[in-house]
Design a protein around this motif. Structure first.
Motif, mmCIF file in Angstrom:
data_model
loop_
_atom_site.group_PDB
_atom_site.id
_atom_site.type_symbol
_atom_site.label_atom_id
_atom_site.label_comp_id
_atom_site.label_asym_id
_atom_site.label_seq_id
_atom_site.Cartn_x
_atom_site.Cartn_y
_atom_site.Cartn_z
ATOM 1 N N ALA A 6 7.040 -6.297 -7.294
ATOM 2 C CA ALA A 6 6.773 -7.104 -6.105
ATOM 3 C C ALA A 6 5.727 -8.183 -6.373
ATOM 4 N N LEU A 7 4.805 -7.927 -7.321
ATOM 5 C CA LEU A 7 3.782 -8.921 -7.646
ATOM 6 C C LEU A 7 4.371 -10.197 -8.250
ATOM 7 N N LEU A 8 5.577 -10.117 -8.783
ATOM 8 C CA LEU A 8 6.208 -11.315 -9.347
ATOM 9 C C LEU A 8 6.464 -12.372 -8.285
ATOM 10 N N ALA A 60 4.670 -12.674 2.549
ATOM 11 C CA ALA A 60 4.401 -11.387 1.899
ATOM 12 C C ALA A 60 4.953 -10.224 2.713
ATOM 13 N N ALA A 61 4.805 -10.286 4.038
ATOM 14 C CA ALA A 61 5.297 -9.200 4.890
ATOM 15 C C ALA A 61 6.811 -9.068 4.816
ATOM 16 N N LEU A 62 7.503 -10.195 4.670
ATOM 17 C CA LEU A 62 8.965 -10.156 4.596
ATOM 18 C C LEU A 62 9.475 -9.713 3.229
ATOM 19 N N THR A 63 8.773 -10.093 2.166
ATOM 20 C CA THR A 63 9.316 -9.900 0.824
ATOM 21 C C THR A 63 8.736 -8.710 0.055
ATOM 22 N N LEU A 64 7.438 -8.449 0.223
ATOM 23 C CA LEU A 64 6.818 -7.426 -0.620
ATOM 24 C C LEU A 64 7.241 -5.993 -0.288
ATOM 25 N N PRO A 65 7.316 -5.582 0.999
ATOM 26 C CA PRO A 65 7.741 -4.198 1.250
ATOM 27 C C PRO A 65 9.129 -3.856 0.704
ATOM 28 N N PRO A 66 10.182 -4.689 0.953
ATOM 29 C CA PRO A 66 11.476 -4.320 0.375
ATOM 30 C C PRO A 66 11.492 -4.386 -1.147
ATOM 31 N N ALA A 67 10.769 -5.368 -1.737
ATOM 32 C CA ALA A 67 10.726 -5.446 -3.201
ATOM 33 C C ALA A 67 10.011 -4.237 -3.796
ATOM 34 N N ILE A 96 0.815 -1.215 0.000
ATOM 35 C CA ILE A 96 0.000 0.000 0.000
ATOM 36 C C ILE A 96 0.854 1.274 0.000
ATOM 37 N N PRO A 97 1.889 1.413 0.846
ATOM 38 C CA PRO A 97 2.686 2.653 0.791
ATOM 39 C C PRO A 97 3.288 2.915 -0.588
ATOM 40 N N ALA A 98 3.861 1.882 -1.221
ATOM 41 C CA ALA A 98 4.445 2.052 -2.556
ATOM 42 C C ALA A 98 3.368 2.321 -3.595
ATOM 43 N N LEU A 99 2.229 1.643 -3.488
ATOM 44 C CA LEU A 99 1.129 1.842 -4.423
ATOM 45 C C LEU A 99 0.598 3.272 -4.358
ATOM 46 N N ARG A 100 0.425 3.794 -3.160
ATOM 47 C CA ARG A 100 -0.062 5.163 -3.012
ATOM 48 C C ARG A 100 0.943 6.172 -3.582
ATOM 49 N N ALA A 101 2.221 5.920 -3.329
ATOM 50 C CA ALA A 101 3.241 6.853 -3.815
ATOM 51 C C ALA A 101 3.345 6.843 -5.338
#
Length: 382
Positions: A157-159, A141-148, A24-29
């Protein structure tokens, strides 16, 4: 082996369907979206899940679990891969809906596969282990998606969930075995279990208990970053650790239900605890950040522990001829609540603030306490 395959497959789709709020933070930005818009987009795979659950459950009843799960995993992975590549918000949303629709095959069939292999005296434990799939998937997801998302963007990150689902499609095709079926069982048990109120009450109570689960799961990262000043990667790592505790809680609830020969008494106790956890989070937001963090963590752990109990009770009440459809209906109710939670709660937070919005959310598990059908419960062989 069957249990391990089912957990791995469901964890992959859980990372996709329930893990997207971590971007969500990256999506909003990147897309200049409001909190309500971003929250809605990241839970939109649940819409596809809702539309397809009952149909996939009926397919599992008729054709078996292995073929249904293989098709579902391959379709979910392919649709998510396309969502990561195709430009535009509208195509993104449409492909995520399609991914959710394919993932419904695993939600409907994997529980049926697990329950078909275990005796009534160990079914709570088995289903508790199977239900760790969601915390495991969300933890991944919590470990991998935010840094990706922070490093390469939310589409890249969806990959991660896309590749995870495609790999699990191969594992399911190779290793999953359908449970044995008694000859003529489908013909002997054709009467609908929905002619009695108990199964409806299980569905409704467990749907209400999804409220605090998805308030915490969808908005925990956003809350810690925007309200408490945490770094997104740090918050993601902390929430991944919380998912481990949530997974252990599901197993513990399953063992508890086997020991006391009841699914509903533990479920009612969990509903009471979930309501209290949401109130602690609400009070903490108003008076002390540390108390808010305690309430948030408690809500994330407690609110997921009932899922295995409700799933097991649903299959036991439905019987073998209706188990796939009943689990599809069970999932439909839960995911309908999950789909509504994100936009509604985001709107309520914007209007009245976090403390009052969290207090309102606590009313959902409180209502589940009254609806849980404890009286007259008996455990029957599936």
């Amino acid at each position: 082996m069957i249990l391990a395959v089912a957990v791995a497959a469901q964890a992959a789709t859980s990372a996709l369907v329930y893990g997207l709020p971590f971007v969500i933070p990256a999506l909003r930005a990147e897309e200049n979206l409001t909190l309500a818009e971003a929250g809605t987009l990241t839970v939109i795979p649940i819409l596809g899940l809702l539309l397809a659950l009952i149909a996939w459950g009926a397919a599992a009843d008729r054709f078996g679990e292995r073929i249904v799960m293989t098709i579902g995993m391959a379709g979910a992975g392919s649709a998510t891969l396309a969502a990561a590549i195709v430009p535009g918000i509208v195509p993104l949303g449409a492909l995520l809906v399609a991914a959710g629709a394919f993932s419904a095959a695993i939600s409907a069939a994997s529980g049926r596969a697990v329950l078909g292999w275990f005796d009534v005296r160990e079914r709570g434990l088995a289903m508790g282990i199977r239900q760790t799939c969601q915390p495991i998937g969300v933890g991944i997801a919590a470990l991998t998606l935010p840094p990706a998302a922070q490093a390469w963007g939310y589409r890249s990150a969806l990959l991660i969930p896309a590749v995870f689902c495609l790999a699990m499609a191969v594992l399911v095709a190779v290793a999953l075995l359908d449970p044995p079926r008694k000859p003529g069982a489908e013909l002997r048990a054709t009467r609908s279990p929905y002619r009695f109120a108990r199964l409806w009450r299980v569905h409704l109570a467990s749907a209400l208990l999804v409220g605090p689960q998805f308030v915490a799961g969808t908005f925990a990262l956003t809350y810690l970053v925007t309200e408490q000043g945490w770094h997104a990667v740090t918050a993601g790592a902390a929430l991944a650790a919380v998912q481990v505790a949530g997974a252990a809680g599901r197993i513990g609830a399953g063992v508890w239900s086997d020991r006391v020969a009841s699914r509903m008494r533990p479920m009612r106790t969990i509903a009471v605890a979930a309501a209290l956890a949401m109130l602690v989070w609400a009070v903490g937001d108003a008076v002390a950040p540390w108390l808010a963090a305690v309430g948030l963590v408690a809500a994330m752990i407690i609110s997921v522990t009932d899922n295995g109990l409700a799933f097991t009770a649903t299959a036991e009440l439905a019987g073998p001829a209706w188990a796939g459809r009943a689990l599809g209906i069970q999932n439909t109710g839960q995911n309908g609540m999950a789909l509504a939670v994100a936009p509604v709660f985001a709107t309520v937070v914007t209007a009245i603030g976090w403390p009052w919005a969290l207090a309102v959310a606590a009313a959902l598990p409180a209502a589940a306490v009254l609806l849980t059908p404890v009286r007259g419960e008996t455990l029957e062989p599936l």
